[in-house]
Design an enzyme around this catalytic site. Structure first.
Site, PDB file in Angstrom:
ATOM      1  N   HIS A  93       0.807  -1.233   0.000  1.00 53.04           N
ATOM      2  CA  HIS A  93       0.000   0.000   0.000  1.00 53.04           C
ATOM      3  C   HIS A  93       0.837   1.279   0.000  1.00 53.04           C
ATOM      4  CE1 HIS A  93      -3.663  -2.231   0.536  1.00 53.04           C
ATOM      5  NE2 HIS A  93      -3.329  -2.689   1.712  1.00 53.04           N
TER       6      HIS A  93
HETATM    7 ZN   LIG Z   1      -4.151  -6.988   3.219  1.00 54.02          ZN
END
Ligand SMILES: [Zn+2]
Length: 349
Positions: free
Chosen positions: A128
């Site tokens: 992320h």
């Molecule tokens: Zn995850």
């Protein structure tokens, strides 16, 4: 890749990402004699260099993480870090993240040199993290850095992300290129962080069709999950003809995971990792999410054994995986069929 330091940092006492979960994986494999097998080797990581981090991250962001690491009490919210948020600043975070990233890169180097067929860094897979921002427990995006360094050598990279969450940071890093194919199978962003990963996110310019997203409905079980994986991943990897496979194997898709709603068991995961192995490519694998520590220990142990081509002891598997019937079966199958159809329609041809 192993070093106890990969498992020793603490984000925050109440934080769901517990690096110590890797000790359970290591100890399970050690007790099974996995590291004694003729084709297994345990390698120590190195630190990533700042130049490697800056393949993906802005220099100002790397400086901010360094500052946060030395003085975590200040305000770093503009860089995606906050004391009570998903990604807190903590003392030593830069150093811990250098080692986590370096573990992926050391494995990658061994694979590139042909000394290993595959590497696995359970500490990595922090998919992320963005160019200028920490996000979703991720500080430095080791899968994107590995893909970028491989692409810089002229290699075609197939990145396959089976974490329950969309691999948004890796997708963003390669959104405009056809040299890195990113495929993410995840719980739909309608139900789960980071709220992205729809089939319509397909890349732009030369990259159009090279970002592939399979947005699965909540409660997708093994049968629907493996059907979706088989329909999308092997055909697209074969069509792309990559030089190397990079896999993010976050295991928060497991049905006992407290953060997500997928209903995947170790059976489906074994199937998927077998498929990765059958691609017969140089293979850089890493972990990712995983918040039920028992599922993490059993799941990644199974996956490591599959990578080795070693037998998987039955006791590591889930005894009684969830499986829908009746109307729920139909609803899940219809929704996963739509996710597959949309993903394939948006993919490169
Ligand atoms: Zn995850």
């Amino acid at each position: 890749m192993w070093d106890p330091r990969l498992a020793s940092h603490v984000y925050r006492d109440d934080h769901p990402l517990k690096p110590r979960r890797l000790i359970g994986v290591h100890d399970t494999l050690e007790s099974l004699g996995a590291f004694q097998r003729a084709n297994a080797v345990v390698l120590a990581p190195r630190d990533a260099t700042v130049a490697e981090l800056e393949r993906i991250h802005a220099p100002e962001y790397v400086r901010a993480v360094r500052d946060a690491s030395a003085d975590p009490e200040r305000d770093y919210s503009r860089w995606g870090m906050s004391a009570h948020g998903d990604t807190p600043a903590f003392s030593g975070m830069h150093e811990a993240s250098l080692l986590t990233t370096g573990a992926t890169l050391r494995g990658m180097e061994e694979v590139l040199a042909g000394r290993l067929r595959a590497s696995f860094n359970g500490a990595g897979g922090l998919h992320h993290a963005m160019r200028r921002r920490a996000s979703g427990f991720c500080i430095y995006n080791d899968p994107a850095i590995a893909c970028g360094l491989l692409a810089d050598r002229g290699l075609k990279v197939a990145y396959v992300d089976i974490d329950a969450h969309h691999g948004d940071g890796v997708q963003a890093a390669f959104y405009e290129t056809d040299q890195v194919l990113t495929i993410s199978l995840h719980e739909t962003g309608r139900a789960l962080f980071p709220g992205t990963g729809f089939a319509s996110e397909r890349g732009t310019g030369k990259g159009a069709g090279y970002s592939v997203n399979v947005a699965l409905p909540p409660y997708t079980d093994d049968r629907a999950y493996t059907t979706a994986f088989d329909a999308v991943v092997p055909p697209l990897v074969q069509r792309f003809k990559p030089d190397v496979l990079v896999s993010q194997q976050g295991i928060d898709s497991h049905f006992t995971d407290p953060l997500t709603h997928l209903q995947v068991s170790t059976r489906a995961r074994e199937h998927v990792v077998h498929a990765f192995r059958s691609f017969d490519l140089p293979w850089v694998a890493m972990g990712g999410g995983g918040y039920d520590l028992d599922a993490v220990a059993r799941g990644w142990s199974i996956e490591y054994l599959v990578m080795l081509g070693a037998p998987v002891p039955e006791h590591l598997h889930d005894a009684d995986p969830p499986a829908w019937t009746g109307d729920e079966r139909d609803a899940i199958d219809v929704a996963t069929d739509v996710a597959v159809r949309d993903a394939l329609a948006a993919a490169f041809t």
